[in-house]
Motif scaffolding. Structure first.
Motif, short mmCIF file in Angstrom:
data_model
loop_
_atom_site.label_atom_id
_atom_site.label_comp_id
_atom_site.label_asym_id
_atom_site.label_seq_id
_atom_site.Cartn_x
_atom_site.Cartn_y
_atom_site.Cartn_z
N MET A 1 0.84 -1.19 0.00
CA MET A 1 0.00 0.00 0.00
C MET A 1 0.88 1.24 0.00
SD MET A 1 -3.07 0.95 2.56
CE MET A 1 -4.24 2.14 2.02
N GLU A 2 0.35 2.31 -0.48
CA GLU A 2 1.11 3.55 -0.54
C GLU A 2 0.83 4.43 0.67
OE1 GLU A 2 -1.46 6.68 -3.08
OE2 GLU A 2 -0.50 5.11 -4.25
N LEU A 3 1.63 5.47 0.78
CA LEU A 3 1.48 6.46 1.84
C LEU A 3 1.30 7.81 1.17
CD1 LEU A 3 1.62 7.09 4.92
CD2 LEU A 3 4.04 7.56 4.56
N VAL A 4 0.27 8.53 1.57
CA VAL A 4 0.00 9.86 1.04
C VAL A 4 0.23 10.86 2.18
CG1 VAL A 4 -1.72 11.40 0.04
CG2 VAL A 4 -1.68 8.98 -0.61
N ILE A 5 1.09 11.84 1.91
CA ILE A 5 1.40 12.87 2.90
C ILE A 5 0.88 14.21 2.38
CG2 ILE A 5 3.23 14.14 4.10
CD1 ILE A 5 3.40 11.32 4.98
N THR A 6 0.14 14.92 3.24
CA THR A 6 -0.28 16.28 2.92
C THR A 6 0.13 17.17 4.08
OG1 THR A 6 -2.48 15.92 3.86
CG2 THR A 6 -2.24 15.59 1.48
N VAL A 7 0.33 18.44 3.79
CA VAL A 7 0.74 19.40 4.81
C VAL A 7 -0.24 20.56 4.78
CG1 VAL A 7 2.59 20.90 5.64
CG2 VAL A 7 3.15 18.71 4.56
N ASP A 8 -0.80 20.88 5.95
CA ASP A 8 -1.75 21.98 6.09
C ASP A 8 -1.32 22.85 7.25
OD1 ASP A 8 -3.70 20.90 4.16
OD2 ASP A 8 -4.07 19.38 5.69
N ARG A 9 -1.47 24.15 7.08
CA ARG A 9 -1.14 25.10 8.14
C ARG A 9 -2.43 25.60 8.78
NH1 ARG A 9 3.34 28.07 9.42
NH2 ARG A 9 4.46 27.38 7.58
N SER A 10 -2.43 25.71 10.10
CA SER A 10 -3.54 26.32 10.83
C SER A 10 -2.94 27.38 11.75
CB SER A 10 -4.32 25.28 11.63
OG SER A 10 -3.61 24.92 12.79
N ASP A 11 -3.79 28.03 12.53
CA ASP A 11 -3.32 29.07 13.44
C ASP A 11 -2.37 28.52 14.50
OD1 ASP A 11 -4.71 30.99 12.11
OD2 ASP A 11 -6.43 30.96 13.48
N ASP A 12 -2.59 27.27 14.94
CA ASP A 12 -1.77 26.74 16.03
C ASP A 12 -0.74 25.70 15.60
OD1 ASP A 12 -4.59 26.02 15.87
OD2 ASP A 12 -4.15 24.36 17.18
N GLY A 13 -0.64 25.42 14.31
CA GLY A 13 0.37 24.44 13.94
C GLY A 13 0.43 24.12 12.47
N LEU A 14 1.44 23.34 12.15
CA LEU A 14 1.64 22.82 10.81
C LEU A 14 1.33 21.33 10.88
CD1 LEU A 14 2.63 23.63 7.97
CD2 LEU A 14 4.89 22.86 8.65
N PHE A 15 0.29 20.91 10.19
CA PHE A 15 -0.17 19.53 10.25
C PHE A 15 0.45 18.72 9.12
CE2 PHE A 15 -3.14 21.63 12.89
CZ PHE A 15 -3.71 20.68 13.72
N VAL A 16 1.17 17.68 9.47
CA VAL A 16 1.69 16.72 8.51
C VAL A 16 0.78 15.51 8.61
CG1 VAL A 16 3.66 15.28 7.86
CG2 VAL A 16 4.05 17.58 8.80
N ARG A 17 -0.10 15.36 7.61
CA ARG A 17 -1.12 14.30 7.65
C ARG A 17 -0.67 13.12 6.79
NH1 ARG A 17 -5.30 17.07 10.02
NH2 ARG A 17 -5.48 19.28 9.48
N ALA A 18 -0.67 11.95 7.41
CA ALA A 18 -0.28 10.73 6.71
C ALA A 18 -1.50 9.82 6.56
CB ALA A 18 0.81 10.02 7.48
N LYS A 19 -1.61 9.22 5.38
CA LYS A 19 -2.71 8.28 5.14
C LYS A 19 -2.15 7.06 4.42
CE LYS A 19 -7.31 7.95 3.29
NZ LYS A 19 -8.44 8.62 2.67
N GLY A 20 -2.37 5.90 5.01
CA GLY A 20 -1.87 4.65 4.43
C GLY A 20 -1.01 3.89 5.42
N GLU A 21 0.00 3.22 4.91
CA GLU A 21 0.89 2.40 5.74
C GLU A 21 2.28 3.02 5.80
OE1 GLU A 21 0.88 -1.64 4.33
OE2 GLU A 21 -1.25 -1.89 4.76
N VAL A 22 2.83 3.06 7.02
CA VAL A 22 4.20 3.55 7.20
C VAL A 22 5.07 2.33 7.48
CG1 VAL A 22 5.73 5.04 8.53
CG2 VAL A 22 3.35 5.73 8.16
#
Length: 107
Positions: A1-22
Protein backbone atom coordinates in the motif's frame (compact mmCIF):
# COMPACT_ATOMS: atom_id res chain seq x y z
CA UNK A 1 0.00 0.00 0.00
CA UNK A 2 1.11 3.55 -0.54
CA UNK A 3 1.48 6.46 1.84
CA UNK A 4 0.00 9.86 1.04
CA UNK A 5 1.40 12.87 2.90
CA UNK A 6 -0.28 16.28 2.92
CA UNK A 7 0.74 19.40 4.81
CA UNK A 8 -1.75 21.98 6.09
CA UNK A 9 -1.14 25.10 8.14
CA UNK A 10 -3.54 26.32 10.83
CA UNK A 11 -3.32 29.07 13.44
CA UNK A 12 -1.77 26.74 16.03
CA UNK A 13 0.37 24.44 13.94
CA UNK A 14 1.64 22.82 10.81
CA UNK A 15 -0.17 19.53 10.25
CA UNK A 16 1.69 16.72 8.51
CA UNK A 17 -1.12 14.30 7.65
CA UNK A 18 -0.28 10.73 6.71
CA UNK A 19 -2.71 8.28 5.14
CA UNK A 20 -1.87 4.65 4.43
CA UNK A 21 0.89 2.40 5.74
CA UNK A 22 4.20 3.55 7.20
CA UNK A 23 6.83 0.87 6.65
CA UNK A 24 10.39 0.57 5.29
CA UNK A 25 9.19 1.39 1.80
CA UNK A 26 7.32 4.58 2.75
CA UNK A 27 8.97 5.90 5.92
CA UNK A 28 11.32 8.22 4.00
CA UNK A 29 8.28 10.26 2.89
CA UNK A 30 7.13 10.75 6.48
CA UNK A 31 10.65 11.45 7.73
CA UNK A 32 11.23 14.06 5.02
CA UNK A 33 7.90 15.82 5.60
CA UNK A 34 8.42 15.95 9.37
CA UNK A 35 11.99 17.21 8.95
CA UNK A 36 10.83 20.03 6.68
CA UNK A 37 8.01 20.91 9.09
CA UNK A 38 10.37 21.07 12.10
CA UNK A 39 12.54 23.56 10.22
CA UNK A 40 9.64 25.60 8.85
CA UNK A 41 7.69 26.24 12.06
CA UNK A 42 8.77 28.49 14.87
CA UNK A 43 7.44 28.52 18.43
CA UNK A 44 4.80 28.81 19.73
CA UNK A 45 3.42 26.97 16.68
CA UNK A 46 3.60 23.20 16.84
CA UNK A 47 4.28 20.48 14.32
CA UNK A 48 1.41 18.00 14.39
CA UNK A 49 2.04 14.55 12.96
CA UNK A 50 -1.53 13.48 12.16
CA UNK A 51 -1.48 9.69 11.90
CA UNK A 52 -5.26 9.32 12.13
CA UNK A 53 -5.27 7.99 8.55
CA UNK A 54 -2.45 5.50 9.16
CA UNK A 55 -3.53 1.86 9.15
CA UNK A 56 -0.11 0.33 9.88
CA UNK A 57 2.94 1.82 11.61
CA UNK A 58 6.13 -0.24 11.50
CA UNK A 59 9.05 0.27 13.88
CA UNK A 60 10.71 2.38 11.17
CA UNK A 61 7.79 4.81 11.49
CA UNK A 62 8.23 4.96 15.26
CA UNK A 63 11.91 5.74 14.70
CA UNK A 64 11.02 8.54 12.28
CA UNK A 65 8.76 10.08 14.92
CA UNK A 66 11.52 9.90 17.54
CA UNK A 67 13.91 11.63 15.12
CA UNK A 68 11.27 14.31 14.43
CA UNK A 69 10.77 14.76 18.17
CA UNK A 70 14.52 15.29 18.62
CA UNK A 71 14.73 17.77 15.71
CA UNK A 72 11.69 19.74 16.84
CA UNK A 73 12.88 19.80 20.46
CA UNK A 74 16.28 21.13 19.33
CA UNK A 75 14.45 23.89 17.42
CA UNK A 76 12.23 24.67 20.43
CA UNK A 77 9.12 23.59 18.53
CA UNK A 78 6.57 21.24 20.10
CA UNK A 79 5.73 18.02 18.24
CA UNK A 80 2.31 16.49 18.76
CA UNK A 81 1.28 13.10 17.40
CA UNK A 82 -2.38 12.32 16.65
CA UNK A 83 -3.31 8.65 16.47
CA UNK A 84 -6.68 7.45 15.22
CA UNK A 85 -6.59 3.70 15.50
CA UNK A 86 -5.94 1.28 18.32
CA UNK A 87 -3.48 -0.91 16.38
CA UNK A 88 -1.22 2.09 15.70
CA UNK A 89 -1.55 3.33 19.28
CA UNK A 90 -0.46 -0.09 20.56
CA UNK A 91 3.00 0.31 18.99
CA UNK A 92 3.57 3.48 21.02
CA UNK A 93 2.41 1.79 24.22
CA UNK A 94 4.53 -1.35 23.77
CA UNK A 95 7.69 0.68 23.16
CA UNK A 96 7.01 3.23 25.90
CA UNK A 97 6.95 6.07 23.37
CA UNK A 98 3.51 7.05 24.66
CA UNK A 99 5.42 8.41 27.69
CA UNK A 100 8.03 10.26 25.58
CA UNK A 101 5.98 11.81 22.77
CA UNK A 102 3.04 14.20 23.11
CA UNK A 103 0.58 11.58 21.92
CA UNK A 104 -3.10 12.36 21.49
CA UNK A 105 -5.98 10.29 20.22
CA UNK A 106 -7.79 11.95 17.33
CA UNK A 107 -11.52 12.34 17.56
Amino acid sequence: MELVITVDRSDDGLFVRAKGEVDLGTVAQLDSALDAACHEVSPPMAVVADLSGVTFLASSGLSALVRAHERCTAAGTPLRVLVGNRAVLRGFEVTGLDKVLDLRESE
